[in-house]
Design a protein around this motif. Structure first.
Motif, PDB file in Angstrom:
ATOM      1  N   PHE A   1      -0.962   2.994   2.630  1.00 43.73           N
ATOM      2  CA  PHE A   1      -1.981   3.267   1.626  1.00 43.73           C
ATOM      3  C   PHE A   1      -3.365   3.475   2.237  1.00 43.73           C
ATOM      4  CE2 PHE A   1       1.337   1.920  -1.140  1.00 43.73           C
ATOM      5  CZ  PHE A   1       1.045   2.429  -2.397  1.00 43.73           C
ATOM      6  N   SER A   2      -3.699   2.662   3.223  1.00 50.04           N
ATOM      7  CA  SER A   2      -5.029   2.754   3.815  1.00 50.04           C
ATOM      8  C   SER A   2      -5.207   4.076   4.556  1.00 50.04           C
ATOM      9  CB  SER A   2      -5.259   1.572   4.766  1.00 50.04           C
ATOM     10  OG  SER A   2      -6.535   1.661   5.365  1.00 50.04           O
TER      11      SER A   2
ATOM     12  N   ALA B   1      -5.563   6.913   2.052  1.00 48.25           N
ATOM     13  CA  ALA B   1      -6.897   6.957   1.460  1.00 48.25           C
ATOM     14  C   ALA B   1      -7.917   7.544   2.421  1.00 48.25           C
ATOM     15  CB  ALA B   1      -7.309   5.557   1.029  1.00 48.25           C
ATOM     16  N   GLU B   2      -7.827   7.139   3.693  1.00 47.51           N
ATOM     17  CA  GLU B   2      -8.759   7.635   4.697  1.00 47.51           C
ATOM     18  C   GLU B   2      -8.591   9.137   4.909  1.00 47.51           C
ATOM     19  OE1 GLU B   2      -9.884   6.806   9.400  1.00 47.51           O
ATOM     20  OE2 GLU B   2      -8.464   5.520   8.339  1.00 47.51           O
TER      21      GLU B   2
ATOM     22  N   SER C   1     -10.667   6.268  -2.276  1.00 42.92           N
ATOM     23  CA  SER C   1     -10.471   4.827  -2.138  1.00 42.92           C
ATOM     24  C   SER C   1      -8.993   4.488  -2.167  1.00 42.92           C
ATOM     25  CB  SER C   1     -11.195   4.090  -3.277  1.00 42.92           C
ATOM     26  OG  SER C   1     -10.568   4.366  -4.516  1.00 42.92           O
ATOM     27  N   GLN C   2      -8.662   3.336  -1.565  1.00 43.33           N
ATOM     28  CA  GLN C   2      -7.276   2.879  -1.589  1.00 43.33           C
ATOM     29  C   GLN C   2      -6.843   2.594  -3.028  1.00 43.33           C
ATOM     30  OE1 GLN C   2      -6.325   0.102   1.521  1.00 43.33           O
ATOM     31  NE2 GLN C   2      -4.572  -0.748   0.424  1.00 43.33           N
TER      32      GLN C   2
ATOM     33  N   SER D   1      -3.482   3.910  -5.112  1.00 44.39           N
ATOM     34  CA  SER D   1      -2.581   3.028  -5.854  1.00 44.39           C
ATOM     35  C   SER D   1      -2.488   3.430  -7.321  1.00 44.39           C
ATOM     36  CB  SER D   1      -3.052   1.577  -5.743  1.00 44.39           C
ATOM     37  OG  SER D   1      -3.030   1.140  -4.400  1.00 44.39           O
TER      38      SER D   1
END
Length: 278
Positions: free
Chosen positions: A18-19, A22-23, A28-29, A33
């Protein structure tokens, strides 16, 4: 399903993190989600198995990824091609209704080339149907005789103005005159080139000669005294031949050559070429 939702799902299916997803997407994470949860509610089944240690696709998630990934790549490629076309990042294809008009507007072409990278490809339009090049998407813009009043075409600036002359056989009675009138078009068969009148300003009918297939065929027919033809004055210089005389009109308006393009195919490069002509 929105394109952004597809992008989030396919990126997470690739990264399985997920991180990092997002990056990579610069969101945003929490956004990642939320998007996944929304997709899972819509599908009606989990798409990812999530634990504190790993993220993995479920069988349904794998199938969705396999089904969507090729189509998404096609969408991305198609959008990229459309953007490139709209920006006109390639060469510019310019057609010319009359074969020598390209020389007359050479300064416009030179100004455009100086400020815009890419090749300018020049095409001669069909003598009988000059707009066919545009409608077949074989040129991006056409230099044509104004006025052009077609619902699917946009007219741009005038690039060149010139007097009208009458091309006649050297042995034609008109050739002995210093000038002619538009009324004289009722006195001989007239070839239809760029300029045409059904009737003279005085109301006399203009009789059409046969329709030559090419400009060179037109000049040959004029030399053979099959008819006369109104042409732009540049023809006297570019196509001078012993058996054809070019006579000025006393009462004809100046011809205007201008830029025309398909409204639905207007690009930044076409607009830039039009701007170079102003």
């Amino acid at each position: 399903m929105e394109r952004r939702d597809l992008e989030v799902f396919l990126t997470l299916a690739e990264e399985l993190h997920f991180s990092r997803t997002a990056e990579r997407l610069r969101v945003s994470q929490a956004r990642v989600s939320q998007t996944v949860k929304r997709l899972e509610r819509r599908i009606g089944a989990p798409l990812f198995e999530r634990t504190s240690r790993r993220v993995a696709l479920t069988p349904i998630g794998q199938r969705l990824r396999d089904d969507l990934a090729p189509a998404y790549r096609q969408i991305v490629a198609g959008v990229a091609r459309a953007v490139a076309a709209a920006r006109g990042t390639g060469g510019l294809r310019v057609g010319f209704q009359a074969p020598a008009v390209a020389d007359l507007v050479a300064d416009v072409i030179d100004r455009f080339r100086a400020d815009h990278p890419g090749e300018v490809l020049i095409r001669e339009a069909d003598f009988a149907d000059p707009l066919a090049l545009l409608r077949a998407d074989e040129v991006d813009a056409l230099v044509a005789l104004f006025p052009v009043d077609e619902p699917d075409l946009t007219t741009g600036p005038v690039l060149w103005r010139e007097p009208l002359v009458l091309a006649v056989a050297a042995n034609h009675p008109f050739a002995k005159l210093d000038s002619v009138s538009l009324e004289d078009l009722a006195r001989a068969p007239v070839f239809r080139a760029a300029f045409w009148l059904d009737r003279t300003p005085g109301g006399l009918p203009v009789r059409a000669a046969r329709s030559p297939a090419t400009f060179q065929e037109l000049l040959t027919a004029i030399a053979a005294d099959e008819g006369v033809c109104p042409l732009g004055a540049h023809a006297a210089e570019h196509f001078a031949r012993p058996r054809v005389a070019f006579l000025p009109f006393r009462d004809a308006p100046a011809l205007r050559w201008g830029l025309v393009w398909r409204t639905s195919a207007e690009t930044a490069r076409v607009r830039e070429f039009a701007a170079a002509a102003r």
